[in-house]
Design an enzyme around this catalytic site. Sequence first.
Site, PDB file in Angstrom:
ATOM      1  N   GLY A  50       6.651   5.233   8.199  1.00 28.97           N
ATOM      2  CA  GLY A  50       5.801   6.414   8.199  1.00 28.97           C
ATOM      3  C   GLY A  50       5.900   7.126   9.534  1.00 28.97           C
ATOM      4  N   SER A  51       4.874   7.894   9.839  1.00 23.28           N
ATOM      5  CA  SER A  51       4.914   8.710  11.055  1.00 23.28           C
ATOM      6  C   SER A  51       4.735   7.848  12.303  1.00 23.28           C
ATOM      7  CB  SER A  51       3.811   9.760  10.997  1.00 23.28           C
ATOM      8  OG  SER A  51       2.559   9.114  10.906  1.00 23.28           O
ATOM      9  N   THR A  52       5.209   8.356  13.418  1.00 25.06           N
ATOM     10  CA  THR A  52       5.070   7.617  14.676  1.00 25.06           C
ATOM     11  C   THR A  52       3.596   7.475  15.041  1.00 25.06           C
ATOM     12  OG1 THR A  52       7.265   8.224  15.438  1.00 25.06           O
ATOM     13  CG2 THR A  52       5.679   7.660  17.143  1.00 25.06           C
ATOM     14  N   GLU A  88       8.292  16.387  15.390  1.00 25.29           N
ATOM     15  CA  GLU A  88       8.865  16.169  14.063  1.00 25.29           C
ATOM     16  C   GLU A  88       8.138  17.071  13.070  1.00 25.29           C
ATOM     17  OE1 GLU A  88       8.040  12.615  11.742  1.00 25.29           O
ATOM     18  OE2 GLU A  88      10.177  12.431  11.333  1.00 25.29           O
ATOM     19  N   GLY A  97       2.207   4.726  12.930  1.00 26.56           N
ATOM     20  CA  GLY A  97       2.869   3.492  13.378  1.00 26.56           C
ATOM     21  C   GLY A  97       2.255   2.961  14.667  1.00 26.56           C
ATOM     22  N   GLU A 147       9.402   1.584  10.966  1.00 23.92           N
ATOM     23  CA  GLU A 147      10.419   2.633  10.775  1.00 23.92           C
ATOM     24  C   GLU A 147       9.687   3.957  10.873  1.00 23.92           C
ATOM     25  OE1 GLU A 147      13.555   2.180  10.570  1.00 23.92           O
ATOM     26  OE2 GLU A 147      13.976   0.266   9.582  1.00 23.92           O
ATOM     27  N   CYS A 161      13.340  11.139   7.309  1.00 26.36           N
ATOM     28  CA  CYS A 161      13.134  10.688   8.689  1.00 26.36           C
ATOM     29  C   CYS A 161      14.349  10.974   9.549  1.00 26.36           C
ATOM     30  CB  CYS A 161      12.825   9.203   8.702  1.00 26.36           C
ATOM     31  SG  CYS A 161      14.061   8.223   7.838  1.00 26.36           S
ATOM     32  N   LYS A 173       0.887  -1.179   0.000  1.00 28.30           N
ATOM     33  CA  LYS A 173       0.000   0.000   0.000  1.00 28.30           C
ATOM     34  C   LYS A 173       0.915   1.216   0.000  1.00 28.30           C
ATOM     35  CE  LYS A 173      -1.873   3.001   2.077  1.00 28.30           C
ATOM     36  NZ  LYS A 173      -1.648   4.420   1.730  1.00 28.30           N
TER      37      LYS A 173
HETATM   38  P1  NAD Z   1       2.156   8.668   7.321  1.00 25.03           P
HETATM   39  O1  NAD Z   1       2.331   7.937   8.595  1.00 25.03           O
HETATM   40  O2  NAD Z   1       1.160   9.734   7.222  1.00 25.03           O
HETATM   41  O3  NAD Z   1       1.789   7.631   6.152  1.00 25.03           O
HETATM   42  C1  NAD Z   1       2.611   6.519   5.837  1.00 25.03           C
HETATM   43  C2  NAD Z   1       1.778   5.460   5.153  1.00 25.03           C
HETATM   44  O4  NAD Z   1       0.864   4.920   6.090  1.00 25.03           O
HETATM   45  C3  NAD Z   1       0.929   5.981   4.002  1.00 25.03           C
HETATM   46  O5  NAD Z   1       0.898   4.986   2.995  1.00 25.03           O
HETATM   47  C4  NAD Z   1      -0.429   6.169   4.636  1.00 25.03           C
HETATM   48  O6  NAD Z   1      -1.489   6.104   3.720  1.00 25.03           O
HETATM   49  C5  NAD Z   1      -0.460   4.996   5.588  1.00 25.03           C
HETATM   50  N1  NAD Z   1      -1.316   5.121   6.753  1.00 25.03           N
HETATM   51  C6  NAD Z   1      -1.585   6.231   7.489  1.00 25.03           C
HETATM   52  N2  NAD Z   1      -2.389   5.921   8.527  1.00 25.03           N
HETATM   53  C7  NAD Z   1      -2.612   4.581   8.470  1.00 25.03           C
HETATM   54  C8  NAD Z   1      -3.342   3.665   9.261  1.00 25.03           C
HETATM   55  N3  NAD Z   1      -4.016   4.037  10.349  1.00 25.03           N
HETATM   56  N4  NAD Z   1      -3.344   2.363   8.906  1.00 25.03           N
HETATM   57  C9  NAD Z   1      -2.662   1.952   7.829  1.00 25.03           C
HETATM   58  N5  NAD Z   1      -1.956   2.770   7.025  1.00 25.03           N
HETATM   59  C10 NAD Z   1      -1.923   4.077   7.343  1.00 25.03           C
HETATM   60  O7  NAD Z   1       3.618   9.187   6.926  1.00 25.03           O
HETATM   61  P2  NAD Z   1       4.031  10.085   5.684  1.00 25.03           P
HETATM   62  O8  NAD Z   1       3.548  11.476   5.923  1.00 25.03           O
HETATM   63  O9  NAD Z   1       3.672   9.396   4.407  1.00 25.03           O
HETATM   64  O10 NAD Z   1       5.624  10.026   5.795  1.00 25.03           O
HETATM   65  C11 NAD Z   1       6.342  10.849   6.655  1.00 25.03           C
HETATM   66  C12 NAD Z   1       6.700  10.130   7.935  1.00 25.03           C
HETATM   67  O11 NAD Z   1       7.423   8.945   7.647  1.00 25.03           O
HETATM   68  C13 NAD Z   1       7.592  10.935   8.853  1.00 25.03           C
HETATM   69  O12 NAD Z   1       7.146  10.816  10.186  1.00 25.03           O
HETATM   70  C14 NAD Z   1       8.949  10.272   8.700  1.00 25.03           C
HETATM   71  O13 NAD Z   1       9.806  10.436   9.798  1.00 25.03           O
HETATM   72  C15 NAD Z   1       8.568   8.870   8.499  1.00 25.03           C
HETATM   73  N6  NAD Z   1       9.649   8.145   7.823  1.00 25.03           N
HETATM   74  C16 NAD Z   1      10.407   7.261   8.547  1.00 25.03           C
HETATM   75  C17 NAD Z   1      11.477   6.610   7.948  1.00 25.03           C
HETATM   76  C18 NAD Z   1      12.334   5.639   8.729  1.00 25.03           C
HETATM   77  O14 NAD Z   1      13.029   4.847   8.102  1.00 25.03           O
HETATM   78  N7  NAD Z   1      12.321   5.659  10.053  1.00 25.03           N
HETATM   79  C19 NAD Z   1      11.763   6.846   6.601  1.00 25.03           C
HETATM   80  C20 NAD Z   1      10.967   7.762   5.906  1.00 25.03           C
HETATM   81  C21 NAD Z   1       9.903   8.394   6.520  1.00 25.03           C
END
Ligand code: NAD
Length: 508
Positions: free
Chosen positions: A245-247, A403, A250, A267, A301, A192
């Site tokens: 994605g975001s904490t 963040e 996550g 991550e 990130c 996804k």
């Molecule tokens: P996000 O958490 O908004 O979304 C990430 C993904 O999760 C998207 O595909 C989104 O549609 C999906 N998603 C969101 N809520 C969900 C839920 N409840 N259930 C299932 N899927 C869901 O993050 P973003 O804005 O796309 O990316 C930025 C974030 O990612 C920042 O916090 C960044 O630090 C983090 N990030 C971490 C790393 C790492 O390796 N630690 C790398 C890159 C980005």
Amino acid sequence: MNNLASSVLAERFSPDTDRDYAMLIDGDWVQSSSGQTFQCVDPFDNVPWGRIPAATVEDVDRAVRAARRAFDQDGWGTTSPLVRSQLLRRFGDLIGEHAEELAKIQIHENGKLITEMLAGARTLGPQAHYVAGLAENIHGRTFQSLIPNTTAYSVREPIGVVAAITPWNTPLGLLSWKLFPALAAGNTIVIKPSEVTPTSTLRLAELAMEAGFPPGVINVVTGFGQPTGSALVSHPDVDKIGFTGSTGAGRAIYKQAAERIGRVTLELGGKSPNIIFADADLDDAVHGVMAGIFAATGQTCMGGSRVLVQDAIHDEFVERLARATRSLRLGDPLDPSVDVGPVANRAQFQKVLEYVEIGQDEGAELVTGGVTRGDASGNGNGLFIEPAVFAGVDNGSRLAQDEIFGPVASVIRFKNEDEAVSIANDTEFGLAAGIWTNDVGRAHRMVGRVRAGTVWVNSYRLVSFNVPFGGFKQSGIGRELGPDALDAYTEEKAVWINQGNRQTFGRH
Ligand code: NAD
């Protein structure tokens, strides 16, 4: 911020902006069962393009069932690792042949610089070959049994159906960290991608099909976190979730997966310290700080968003950092001479501007930047923000703790090593850290004391597929990349062979 790069390049890549995209379920390219679609928006000129299917709960269910069947009945989970590694190598070669195209699609989606995206796309091929090598080296362990007349050993088996959920900032790189090891280990997968960057993943999936992966082994459902991502996470037939994605997201995913003790690799976010000691080479450190937080427009990130500067050099450093920051070129991310591209999407753009205000309300000094620059796109509509440097930041403030995920550097003053460590670790995150010093003893001491998954000395943002990556604390769970990358996509099964003992009622 005087220099604007040329806004429109002759070879500016245009994906088929009027195209109806399809998602990949069980080897077929399909539309959403609801018929609903959404669009990408190019952050450089803010123009929407393409129509992407918005997957429903039923579509997700179909994709997961296809992945289950491919794993259980079609036998992907028991194929020879050699078959899997050969497919992965072919996939890697195809990715290599299309690296430039893949880089440019991602830039059209998220506005990241061609220099970074091209280097990243060119790494994917060698990375696929590296992970294929891991597939050829899956092995269990033998144990010297402590129980007489028995033999004990272990084998590694695939987990089953993997869900990979990815963010928009490095769509294909972060997907590859999950996709390659999942396939190499014999899992099937439902991906996804972020709703901001779905088409690059769809193109990658096309190449996977061309490489010859059987139907159902790789599936892609496009859509938003709700309902698409959530339906995937809560599906009872998903055995493992690889999430970046975001904490906040996550945490929600971790809770949902906990209902069925689902395996997760997370991550997540960061608020990483980049620590400058007075004995550092200041020219290098200024560059390192800028690359750490302004590269990728701060949308990384591991961004070094908290810049800890030692007392003795604080004022001079802030002045040099501000001057160097003002000379950065904003403009078309496809222009290789540009330093900083647009912010990737409208929501992110507004969030960054909001934090520039919060920082000032909290009493920090905005030394430079933090204002919009739509003119950097040539048409006035681009999502550009001048890289911002704040000084006098309190580590307890929101500017230092939240963040922001944008081009905002917060400078925090410290006196000595103890105070640097205490400020560096005073955060809920623990993804990365940079240490700038010419004292080798200090470098080693600091490496040992900073709580982060990656620590760079006299450098920042180095990542390679043969070195593990992941976070301490709320920056995540588990590690991706490195020689043990397949561990997170396998279960270790212990096997006992009785050599002739009569079974007893005790344990042994
Ligand atoms: P996000 O958490 O908004 O979304 C990430 C993904 O999760 C998207 O595909 C989104 O549609 C999906 N998603 C969101 N809520 C969900 C839920 N409840 N259930 C299932 N899927 C869901 O993050 P973003 O804005 O796309 O990316 C930025 C974030 O990612 C920042 O916090 C960044 O630090 C983090 N990030 C971490 C790393 C790492 O390796 N630690 C790398 C890159 C980005």
